[in-house]
Scaffold this motif. Structure first.
Motif, PDB file in Angstrom:
ATOM      1  N   SER A  31      45.720  44.154  36.602  1.00  0.00           N
ATOM      2  CA  SER A  31      44.833  44.333  35.464  1.00  0.00           C
ATOM      3  C   SER A  31      43.462  44.693  36.009  1.00  0.00           C
ATOM      4  CB  SER A  31      44.765  43.041  34.650  1.00  0.00           C
ATOM      5  OG  SER A  31      43.828  43.181  33.617  1.00  0.00           O
ATOM      6  N   GLY A  32      42.945  45.837  35.617  1.00  0.00           N
ATOM      7  CA  GLY A  32      41.631  46.253  36.070  1.00  0.00           C
ATOM      8  C   GLY A  32      41.698  47.461  36.982  1.00  0.00           C
ATOM      9  N   ALA A  33      40.523  48.022  37.254  1.00  0.00           N
ATOM     10  CA  ALA A  33      40.434  49.280  37.986  1.00  0.00           C
ATOM     11  C   ALA A  33      39.864  49.134  39.393  1.00  0.00           C
ATOM     12  CB  ALA A  33      39.576  50.257  37.185  1.00  0.00           C
ATOM     13  N   SER A  34      39.709  47.929  39.886  1.00  0.00           N
ATOM     14  CA  SER A  34      39.036  47.757  41.178  1.00  0.00           C
ATOM     15  C   SER A  34      39.822  48.313  42.359  1.00  0.00           C
ATOM     16  CB  SER A  34      38.708  46.291  41.436  1.00  0.00           C
ATOM     17  OG  SER A  34      39.875  45.562  41.730  1.00  0.00           O
ATOM     18  N   MET A  35      41.130  48.514  42.199  1.00  0.00           N
ATOM     19  CA  MET A  35      41.936  49.028  43.307  1.00  0.00           C
ATOM     20  C   MET A  35      42.372  50.482  43.092  1.00  0.00           C
ATOM     21  SD  MET A  35      42.110  46.952  45.831  1.00  0.00           S
ATOM     22  CE  MET A  35      43.530  47.466  46.784  1.00  0.00           C
ATOM     23  N   LEU A  36      41.747  51.173  42.123  1.00  0.00           N
ATOM     24  CA  LEU A  36      42.032  52.596  41.945  1.00  0.00           C
ATOM     25  C   LEU A  36      41.666  53.365  43.201  1.00  0.00           C
ATOM     26  CD1 LEU A  36      40.728  53.256  38.333  1.00  0.00           C
ATOM     27  CD2 LEU A  36      43.081  53.442  39.113  1.00  0.00           C
ATOM     28  N   PRO A  37      42.375  54.332  43.633  1.00  0.00           N
ATOM     29  CA  PRO A  37      43.578  54.904  43.034  1.00  0.00           C
ATOM     30  C   PRO A  37      44.871  54.243  43.531  1.00  0.00           C
ATOM     31  CG  PRO A  37      42.924  56.274  44.852  1.00  0.00           C
ATOM     32  CD  PRO A  37      41.910  55.134  44.767  1.00  0.00           C
ATOM     33  N   THR A  38      44.782  53.249  44.397  1.00  0.00           N
ATOM     34  CA  THR A  38      45.972  52.634  44.986  1.00  0.00           C
ATOM     35  C   THR A  38      46.833  51.948  43.930  1.00  0.00           C
ATOM     36  OG1 THR A  38      44.627  52.233  46.960  1.00  0.00           O
ATOM     37  CG2 THR A  38      46.763  51.151  46.862  1.00  0.00           C
ATOM     38  N   TYR A  39      46.220  51.118  43.091  1.00  0.00           N
ATOM     39  CA  TYR A  39      46.933  50.399  42.030  1.00  0.00           C
ATOM     40  C   TYR A  39      46.183  50.572  40.732  1.00  0.00           C
ATOM     41  CZ  TYR A  39      49.257  48.162  45.950  1.00  0.00           C
ATOM     42  OH  TYR A  39      49.956  47.939  47.104  1.00  0.00           O
ATOM     43  N   GLY A 117      38.846  30.663  58.918  1.00  0.00           N
ATOM     44  CA  GLY A 117      39.182  30.198  57.587  1.00  0.00           C
ATOM     45  C   GLY A 117      38.648  31.044  56.457  1.00  0.00           C
ATOM     46  N   ARG A 118      38.128  32.236  56.774  1.00  0.00           N
ATOM     47  CA  ARG A 118      37.508  33.100  55.765  1.00  0.00           C
ATOM     48  C   ARG A 118      37.984  34.540  55.920  1.00  0.00           C
ATOM     49  NH1 ARG A 118      36.465  28.769  53.830  1.00  0.00           N
ATOM     50  NH2 ARG A 118      34.451  27.783  53.730  1.00  0.00           N
ATOM     51  N   LEU A 119      37.954  35.277  54.796  1.00  0.00           N
ATOM     52  CA  LEU A 119      38.270  36.701  54.760  1.00  0.00           C
ATOM     53  C   LEU A 119      37.141  37.450  54.070  1.00  0.00           C
ATOM     54  CD1 LEU A 119      41.902  36.602  53.293  1.00  0.00           C
ATOM     55  CD2 LEU A 119      41.284  37.004  55.679  1.00  0.00           C
ATOM     56  N   VAL A 120      37.036  38.739  54.351  1.00  0.00           N
ATOM     57  CA  VAL A 120      36.182  39.638  53.591  1.00  0.00           C
ATOM     58  C   VAL A 120      37.124  40.607  52.898  1.00  0.00           C
ATOM     59  CG1 VAL A 120      34.393  41.413  53.674  1.00  0.00           C
ATOM     60  CG2 VAL A 120      34.247  39.422  55.193  1.00  0.00           C
ATOM     61  N   VAL A 121      36.996  40.712  51.564  1.00  0.00           N
ATOM     62  CA  VAL A 121      37.856  41.594  50.788  1.00  0.00           C
ATOM     63  C   VAL A 121      37.014  42.560  49.971  1.00  0.00           C
ATOM     64  CG1 VAL A 121      39.737  39.906  50.653  1.00  0.00           C
ATOM     65  CG2 VAL A 121      38.041  39.988  48.832  1.00  0.00           C
ATOM     66  N   LEU A 122      37.530  43.781  49.810  1.00  0.00           N
ATOM     67  CA  LEU A 122      36.866  44.795  48.988  1.00  0.00           C
ATOM     68  C   LEU A 122      37.919  45.493  48.141  1.00  0.00           C
ATOM     69  CD1 LEU A 122      34.515  46.493  51.620  1.00  0.00           C
ATOM     70  CD2 LEU A 122      33.899  44.732  49.959  1.00  0.00           C
ATOM     71  N   GLY A 123      37.515  45.960  46.958  1.00  0.00           N
ATOM     72  CA  GLY A 123      38.400  46.787  46.142  1.00  0.00           C
ATOM     73  C   GLY A 123      38.395  48.210  46.682  1.00  0.00           C
ATOM     74  N   ASP A 124      39.468  48.944  46.434  1.00  0.00           N
ATOM     75  CA  ASP A 124      39.543  50.341  46.866  1.00  0.00           C
ATOM     76  C   ASP A 124      38.735  51.259  45.960  1.00  0.00           C
ATOM     77  OD1 ASP A 124      41.269  49.510  48.845  1.00  0.00           O
ATOM     78  OD2 ASP A 124      43.045  50.515  48.039  1.00  0.00           O
ATOM     79  N   GLY A 125      38.513  50.845  44.712  1.00  0.00           N
ATOM     80  CA  GLY A 125      37.831  51.682  43.733  1.00  0.00           C
ATOM     81  C   GLY A 125      36.321  51.613  43.863  1.00  0.00           C
ATOM     82  N   PRO A 126      35.625  52.501  43.154  1.00  0.00           N
ATOM     83  CA  PRO A 126      34.160  52.543  43.234  1.00  0.00           C
ATOM     84  C   PRO A 126      33.478  51.355  42.562  1.00  0.00           C
ATOM     85  CG  PRO A 126      34.951  54.146  41.641  1.00  0.00           C
ATOM     86  CD  PRO A 126      36.160  53.572  42.300  1.00  0.00           C
ATOM     87  N   VAL A 127      34.162  50.707  41.613  1.00  0.00           N
ATOM     88  CA  VAL A 127      33.600  49.532  40.929  1.00  0.00           C
ATOM     89  C   VAL A 127      34.545  48.368  41.182  1.00  0.00           C
ATOM     90  CG1 VAL A 127      32.951  48.545  38.714  1.00  0.00           C
ATOM     91  CG2 VAL A 127      32.564  50.971  39.143  1.00  0.00           C
TER      92      VAL A 127
END
Length: 159
Positions: A31-39, A117-127
């Motif tokens: 749900s959502g566009a943060s991983m566009l265009p992958t998902y 014990g930590r990760l850095v995560v980012l979405g694939d999309g621009p937002v």
């Protein structure tokens, strides 16, 4: 009696295998566009449960949503169907350099190592709401790693 046992053994093994698979894997709907265009919204993905310790850089992870202000819940993760989950790409794991776009949020200099014990995560999309807003993701907030897409949403087939 022996014939019954021969017939029941494979059925019992199959049932046990299904129980193990249900505990090891879960299906999550995007749900959502943060991983566009992958998902895209509506896609369903198969997730292998693991803690953040089982995540490698570049893998797509499903994690519990952060609270406002980048705070994290405590305690056990909720059941997969009982919560809202985020899907993001792990861009840095413990020991990797902190990416520049996240450094200020976590109070580090670009290139400092990501702590244990930590990760850095980012979405694939621009937002995307991700480590740029929350900072580090604690290992215990990770549900698992995406293994594969199971179904593509009808909206994304035409794009």
């Amino acid at each position: 009696m022996r014939r019954v046992m021969i017939l029941l053994a494979p059925i019992a093994a199959l049932a046990a295998g299904l129980v193990v698979a249900r505990r090891r894997f879960v299906v999550v709907r995007i749900s959502g566009a943060s991983m566009l265009p992958t998902y895209r919204t509506g896609d369903r993905v198969l997730v292998r449960r693991t803690t953040g310790a089982g995540v490698r850089r570049g893998q797509v992870v499903v994690l519990q949503t952060a609270l406002p202000g980048g705070k994290w819940r405590m305690g056990p993760l909720p059941r997969p169907g009982a919560a809202r989950w985020f899907i993001k790409r792990a861009v840095a794991v413990p020991g990797d350099p902190v990416p520049g776009q996240v450094a200020a949020r976590v109070g580090a200099s670009p290139g400092d190592p990501v702590p244990a014990g930590r990760l850095v995560v980012l979405g694939d999309g621009p937002v995307s709401e991700d480590s740029r807003a929350w900072g580090y993701v604690p290992f215990d907030r990770v549900l698992g790693v995406v293994v594969r897409r199971l179904a593509t949403s009808p909206e994304s087939e035409g794009s």
